[in-house]
Design an enzyme around this catalytic site. Sequence first.
Site, short mmCIF file in Angstrom:
data_model
loop_
_atom_site.label_atom_id
_atom_site.label_comp_id
_atom_site.label_asym_id
_atom_site.label_seq_id
_atom_site.Cartn_x
_atom_site.Cartn_y
_atom_site.Cartn_z
N ARG A 100 6.21 -3.48 8.73
CA ARG A 100 5.04 -3.17 9.57
C ARG A 100 5.26 -3.66 10.99
O ARG A 100 4.93 -2.96 11.96
CB ARG A 100 3.79 -3.80 8.98
N THR A 148 0.83 -1.21 0.00
CA THR A 148 0.00 0.00 0.00
C THR A 148 0.86 1.25 0.00
O THR A 148 0.58 2.22 -0.72
CB THR A 148 -0.93 0.01 1.23
N THR A 197 -1.78 -11.25 -1.18
CA THR A 197 -0.86 -12.15 -0.48
C THR A 197 -0.90 -13.54 -1.11
O THR A 197 -0.12 -14.41 -0.73
CB THR A 197 -1.26 -12.26 1.01
#
Length: 356
Positions: free
Chosen positions: A237, A85, A178
């Site tokens: 992340r 993203t 994914t």
Amino acid sequence: MAIISDDNFKNEKRLDSKQKNPIIKTESIEYDKTFENSIRPKTFEDYIGQTSLKETLKISIEAAKLREKPLDHLLFYGPPGLGKTTLAGVIAEQMGCDIKITSAPSLERPRDIIGILMSLKGGEILFIDEIHRLNKVAEEILYPAMEDFSLDMTTGKSQTVKTLRVPLPKFTLIGATTKAGELSGPLRDRFGIIYRLQFYTIDELSQVIKRTAKILDINITEDGAKAIAKRSRGTPRIANRLVKRVADFAIIKYDGVITAEVADKSLDVLNIDEFGLDTTDRAMLNLIIEKYDGGPVGIETIAAALSEDVRTLEDVCEPYLLQSGLLQRTPRGRKVSPEGYRHLGKNINNLQQHLF
């Protein structure tokens, strides 16, 4: 090819009147509202890692600008948390265009995908997360939109029915998934650039951690950044999340500076070991070893025994366990590798006896 009729819209309009929630959930990239958005890079220079992909994209973007045409449709795939993203936001910034973000599960009915396509402006980017979860109708609507920048619709009834091709402004679709293997061939073939994002190295994650710490005004040493990076499962992340957690420990229990010792002690308390495995990861490996002699055993059986969702194990736990060599996936099911036995401190002779 999906043909959309007037009746589709009338029926869905009646359905929508019973619902208060919006159908299409889109948003623009905003870098100052949440923690994750506040640390998103806006340029390739700030975006750390994925070096090969960045070089390819830079060339493609420059070529698109010279031709004064939108960028080819792109498909990014790989485990969650690697920056798909974020990368879409960087591309939009470099192209000088707006981006609309949605996810495949929110595009349930024909009007959902049609509405968002017809709202696009020329040169705009549409980012669809989890694109492998698009239903068949939405996927078929995308085919002419991606290939010819048009929608096929029908008007009238029975003998007066007419098929109309409605033009769309030229846009770029960026899909993220994914599970690239679950995309249909026709959809996958319509992407001009397909790239798998790679897990990050310790050095790359250290750079990510130091950049995040600087943005959040957190004091961290070089060794402290590396200590967190080693337990971040190769995923930015996770690294960014751990920085905040360790910073809390540093402020409350130590002198406010994240050193290697502070990072290690804090992450030990959080049950994240030196390999980056958490409680669920270790429970999965221990279950296979103790209950199923190291495997092989099916993923559904593992999920039931752990009271976990199959998708959680497949999308969150498995990618890193496989990448790190602790788990093996075979046609008959999952097996713990010798490295997995050693990491958990299990007797490797038990595995050898099972094998022979």
